[in-house]
Design an enzyme around this catalytic site. Structure first.
Site, PDB file in Angstrom:
ATOM      1  N   GLY A  16      40.397  19.106  46.155  1.00  0.00           N
ATOM      2  CA  GLY A  16      40.104  20.527  46.128  1.00  0.00           C
ATOM      3  C   GLY A  16      40.343  21.097  44.763  1.00  0.00           C
ATOM      4  N   GLY A  18      40.978  25.151  42.650  1.00  0.00           N
ATOM      5  CA  GLY A  18      41.235  26.574  42.782  1.00  0.00           C
ATOM      6  C   GLY A  18      41.529  27.177  41.430  1.00  0.00           C
ATOM      7  N   GLU A  22      43.161  21.658  39.953  1.00  0.00           N
ATOM      8  CA  GLU A  22      42.529  20.757  40.894  1.00  0.00           C
ATOM      9  C   GLU A  22      43.580  19.884  41.556  1.00  0.00           C
ATOM     10  OE1 GLU A  22      40.014  18.615  38.273  1.00  0.00           O
ATOM     11  OE2 GLU A  22      38.426  20.125  38.263  1.00  0.00           O
ATOM     12  N   ASP A 136      52.174  33.612  46.916  1.00  0.00           N
ATOM     13  CA  ASP A 136      50.757  33.383  47.196  1.00  0.00           C
ATOM     14  C   ASP A 136      50.585  32.708  48.558  1.00  0.00           C
ATOM     15  OD1 ASP A 136      48.044  33.508  46.714  1.00  0.00           O
ATOM     16  OD2 ASP A 136      47.972  31.576  45.668  1.00  0.00           O
TER      17      ASP A 136
END
Length: 514
Positions: A16, A18, A22, A136
């Site tokens: 993934g 963001g 990575e 977050d």
């Protein structure tokens, strides 16, 4: 990719990517295990040593966290990949699904969403107690692994990236750092002094989306979403779902989404306890509702379902202890009250007995006093009456004696058929009858004055006295009549005969001897 990082971690499939970098699956060549490597792309600039130190500080602080709901950090460092200087973070490799992917599937039954949120809250409690604020919390940073346990990712990285961006003022105009759909109002306002309660707000947004399939605030612009976090009151879950959401869950989510941090739950553990309490209240299920059987996937040791069952058992045991303690206290209070009532009843009984005894003694004394007065009064009347009867008895004896003298005189006259002699015989018979009745009354009077007197009250004694006086008056009248008759007889005997057939004269000697 196949590139070897730090001479140890060989990169494999990219998992993934963001805003912070990575994530790659990798192989730890030294430990011979599969790991996940996260490559972070900070802009070092002229202060790259300070940035590296900050990364080290935040990552090492997060690495100290040891909890079943927090991904394990193995290593960190910096490296060069394709000519770019990168920071890397090595973590355990998880086989699972991020929650943001799970939320795109069918609607999550609310108990399952509550179970996920409870696990995240326990992870946050571990972090907050060590001074680490995630900053977050969002579905993409929470992964459900194969045994049902939720793992929270990226502790420390959000703060590192945020501080780095603020340090170098690298944010483009109009851009937003972070995840607007899950930001707390204080984060949206750019407050740097945020604390652990910002994570609770973000978790409230995640829980809202898990149950309602959408975040609490949705808009076309990220800045509009941030403004809604600061100013708009969210719709309750009950307004977005047809039925079945417990009012307690509705209330809890609204408290998590409070604008003022002071209005949110105090800490993550308090939140976890409330969430687990909702699950406990949801079991056993009622027809037509999702039940805890759906959480069986979380039933392995250390997973949520097992902790829920343990918590339910502990709560049941605690309630039983509380119930038994309350029963003991109530029994002790009842026994104390019974003892007080018994003591009060015994005291009252003693007082009543003493009062009754005192009253009985008073009545007895009064009765004795009254009886004494009656006793003192009765003998005086009886004595007077007895004296009268004695005198009557003496009078009757005198009458009998005088009558016998008359009879003797008549006998001397040798006149058995004389009318005078017949008269004398009748008088003697009448006098004997009177004397017999007088003596009978004397015996009755004696019994009244002795034996029966104790059983007579004043009224009875008075009645007897009245009756005896009536009899006395009658006998007195009879004796007076008898005396008159005797007197007449004596005068006739002493009178000279009217003719030769008359009775002889009575000798004075015989009359005088009476």
């Amino acid at each position: 990719m196949g590139e070897l990082i730090a001479g140890r971690y060989r990169l494999g499939e990219r998992l993934g990517a963001g805003g912070m970098g990575e994530v790659w699956a990798a192989r730890d060549e030294r430990m011979r295990r599969d790991v996940a490597v996260k490559l972070v792309h900070p802009s070092y600039g002229a202060r790259q040593s300070e940035t590296r130190d900050r990364f080290q500080r935040e990552v090492e602080l997060a690495a100290r966290l040891s909890h079943q709901n927090i991904v394990t950090v193995h290593d960190w460092g910096d490296t060069t990949v394709d000519g770019s200087r990168l920071l890397y973070l090595v973590m355990e490799l998880l086989a699972g699904t991020p929650l943001n992917r799970r939320f795109t599937q069918d609607r999550t039954p609310w108990p399952l969403g509550v179970g996920w949120a409870a696990q995240i809250a326990q992870a946050l409690d571990e972090a907050h107690r060590h001074g680490v604020v995630h900053r977050d919390i969002k579905p993409a940073n929470a992964m459900v692994i194969s045994n049902g346990t939720v793992k929270v990712l990226d502790f420390g990285l959000a703060k590192f990236v945020g501080d780095t961006v603020n340090e170098y003022e690298l944010t483009a105009t109009g851009s937003v750092l972070g995840s607007p759909s899950y930001m707390s109002p204080e984060q949206a306002e750019g407050d740097r002094d945020i604390d652990h309660r910002t994570d609770l707000y973000s978790l409230g947004c995640l829980l809202y989306e898990a149950v309602a399939k959408r975040p609490p605030f949705v808009a076309t612009s990220p800045l509009t979403v941030l403004r809604m976090h600061m100013d708009t009151v969210p719709q309750p879950l009950s307004n977005r779902l047809p039925a079945g959401v417990p009012p307690a869950l509705d209330d809890l989510v609204l408290r998590l989404l409070a604008k003022d941090p002071d209005d949110r739950p105090a800490d993550a553990m308090t939140l976890a306890e409330e969430l687990i309490g909702l699950l406990i209240e949801a079991a056993p299920p009622s027809p037509g509702r999702y039940d805890l059987v759906g959480l069986s996937r979380l039933g392995l040791p250390g997973a949520l379902a097992q902790r829920v069952l343990d918590k339910a058992f502990d709560e049941q045991f605690r309630r039983r202890l509380v119930h038994e303690e309350r029963l003991r206290n109530e029994r002790a209070e009842a026994e104390q009250e019974a003892a007080r009532i018994r003591a009060r009843a015994e005291a009252d009984a003693r007082e009543l007995r003493a009062a009754a005894q005192e009253e009985a003694e008073r009545i007895l004394a009064a009765a004795r006093t009254e009886a004494g007065r009656e006793h003192d009064a009765a003998p005086e009347g009886l004595s007077e009456l007895r004296s009268e009867y004695d005198r009557m008895s003496m009078e009757s004896d005198t009458f009998i004696h005088r009558l016998r003298l008359i009879d003797a005189l008549l006998d001397d006259g040798k006149d058995p058929d004389s009318a005078w002699r017949n008269t004398a015989a009748s008088l003697i018979e009448e006098t004997e009858h009177i004397r017999s009745r007088v003596r009978h009354e004397q015996r009755g009077l004696s019994r009244l004055a002795t034996t029966e007197q104790r059983n007579l009250n004043a009224a009875q004694v008075t009645d007897h006295l009245s009756e005896l006086r009536t009899q006395y008056d009658r006998w007195r009248l009879s004796t007076m009549t008898l005396a008159r008759m005797i007197g007449d007889g004596e005068r006739l005997l002493n009178a000279p005969p009217p003719d030769a057939d008359g009775p002889p004269p009575v000798r004075e000697r015989a009359v005088d001897s009476d």
